[in-house]
Design an enzyme around this catalytic site. Structure first.
Site, PDB file in Angstrom:
ATOM      1  N   TYR A  88       1.012  -1.073  -0.061  1.00 46.86           N
ATOM      2  CA  TYR A  88      -0.117   0.000  -0.105  1.00 46.86           C
ATOM      3  C   TYR A  88       0.818   1.311   0.146  1.00 46.86           C
ATOM      4  CZ  TYR A  88      -4.000   3.062   1.366  1.00 46.86           C
ATOM      5  OH  TYR A  88      -4.907   4.031   1.490  1.00 46.86           O
ATOM      6  N   LYS A 146       0.861   3.949  -2.889  1.00 43.60           N
ATOM      7  CA  LYS A 146       0.499   5.464  -2.548  1.00 43.60           C
ATOM      8  C   LYS A 146       1.740   6.442  -2.773  1.00 43.60           C
ATOM      9  CE  LYS A 146      -3.760   5.102  -1.793  1.00 43.60           C
ATOM     10  NZ  LYS A 146      -4.875   5.498  -2.527  1.00 43.60           N
TER      11      LYS A 146
END
Length: 250
Positions: free
Chosen positions: A151, A155
Site C-alpha cells: 500500500y 501510494k
C-alpha cells in the site's frame, strides 16, 4: 462554475462516495464508478434524489478493456469526461515476510495500474476540450507504514505519477494533483480495526489522540480538498500533494 462531466472511481462508499456527492452538489454530472455496480447505484440514486445528475458504472479499473469501456460509456451518457478522481483502492496488509506476491500485485494493480489506465483513457477528451482536472488519492502511508509495504509503495507511486502527469499534460490546460489523507473514518479503517482485533471505537480514539486537531478525519474532509483541485480556481495549481491529515506531514 462550468458544469463538467466527472468520473470518481471507487465511489460506492467512503471517500469516493463523499467526493461524488460533493462534485454533484457543485453542479457536475458524475459517473459513480466501482467494481460493484449495484453498490455504486445506491450512491448515484442518492445524488439524483437530491437533484443532481449521476450514473453508476461497474468496472475493474485494473482491466484495460474495462477501463476503456467505462470511459466510453460515460462519454456517451453524460458527455466527455473532463474531471477524473482516481480513488479506487484496496488493502492487503501484512508484514513483508508474510506478504504474498498476489497481495502485492493486487494492491499495486488497483491503485497504480488503475490510475494509469483511467488517466490514459480520459486524457484525449481533456486535451480536446483544452481543460481537465485529474486528482489522485495518495495517503500518509506513502511516508511508510508498518505492515503496508504494498500500500505504501502504491501510494508513493501515485505521487510520482501525479507529478509526471502535471508535466506532460499542463500545456493542454490539464492539471494533476494528489490528496493524501491521514486517518479517515470509513468502512476500510473499520475492517482494519477488526483485522487487528481492536474495537473500532478504541481504534478511533487512539487515532484522534495522535492527531494534532484532536479528531479523526471524515470522508467529507477529503472530498472538500478534491473539490478544490477540480475547481476553476485551481487552474494554476498542478503537480502538488496535499496532506489532509489533521496535522503536518513531510
Amino acid at each position: 462554475m462550468t458544469a463538467r462531466t466527472a468520473i470518481v472511481t471507487g465511489a460506492a462508499r467512503g471517500i469516493g462516495a463523499a467526493t461524488a456527492r460533493r462534485l454533484a452538489a457543485e453542479g457536475h454530472a458524475v459517473a459513480v464508478l466501482d467494481l460493484a455496480e449495484e453498490q455504486a447505484q445506491a450512491t448515484a440514486d442518492a445524488i439524483n434524489a437530491k437533484g443532481g445528475k449521476a450514473i453508476a458504472v461497474g468496472a475493474d479499473v485494473a482491466d484495460e478493456d474495462a477501463a476503456a469501456a467505462a470511459v466510453a460509456r460515460v462519454a456517451a451518457e453524460l458527455g466527455p469526461p473532463q474531471i477524473l478522481v482516481n480513488n479506487a483502492g484496496i488493502l492487503r496488509d501484512n508484514l513483508l515476510f508474510k506478504m504474498s506476491a498476489g497481495d502485492w500485485d493486487a494492491v499495486l494493480g488497483v491503485h497504480l495500474r488503475g490510475a494509469f489506465l483511467m488517466s490514459r483513457a480520459v486524457q484525449s477528451s481533456m486535451v480536446e476540450a483544452g481543460w481537465g482536472r485529474i486528482v489522485n488519492l495518495s495517503s500518509t502511508s506513502a511516508l511508510g507504514n508498518r505492515g503496508q509495504a504494498n500500500y505504501a509503495a502504491a501510494k508513493a507511486g501515485m505521487q510520482g505519477f501525479t507529478k509526471t502527469l502535471a508535466i506532460e499534460l499542463g500545456r493542454f490546460g490539464i492539471t494533476a494533483n494528489a490528496v493524501a489523507p491521514g486517518f479517515i473514518e470509513t468502512e476500510m479503517t473499520k475492517a482494519t480495526a477488526e483485522r487487528v482485533g481492536v474495537p473500532f471505537e478504541d481504534f478511533l480514539a487512539h487515532a484522534a489522540k495522535e492527531t494534532p486537531v484532536g479528531r479523526v478525519g471524515q470522508p467529507e474532509d477529503i472530498a472538500a480538498a478534491v473539490a478544490y483541485f477540480c475547481s476553476e480556481d485551481a487552474g494554476f495549481v498542478s503537480g502538488q500533494v496535499l496532506y489532509v491529515a489533521g496535522g503536518p506531514k513531510a
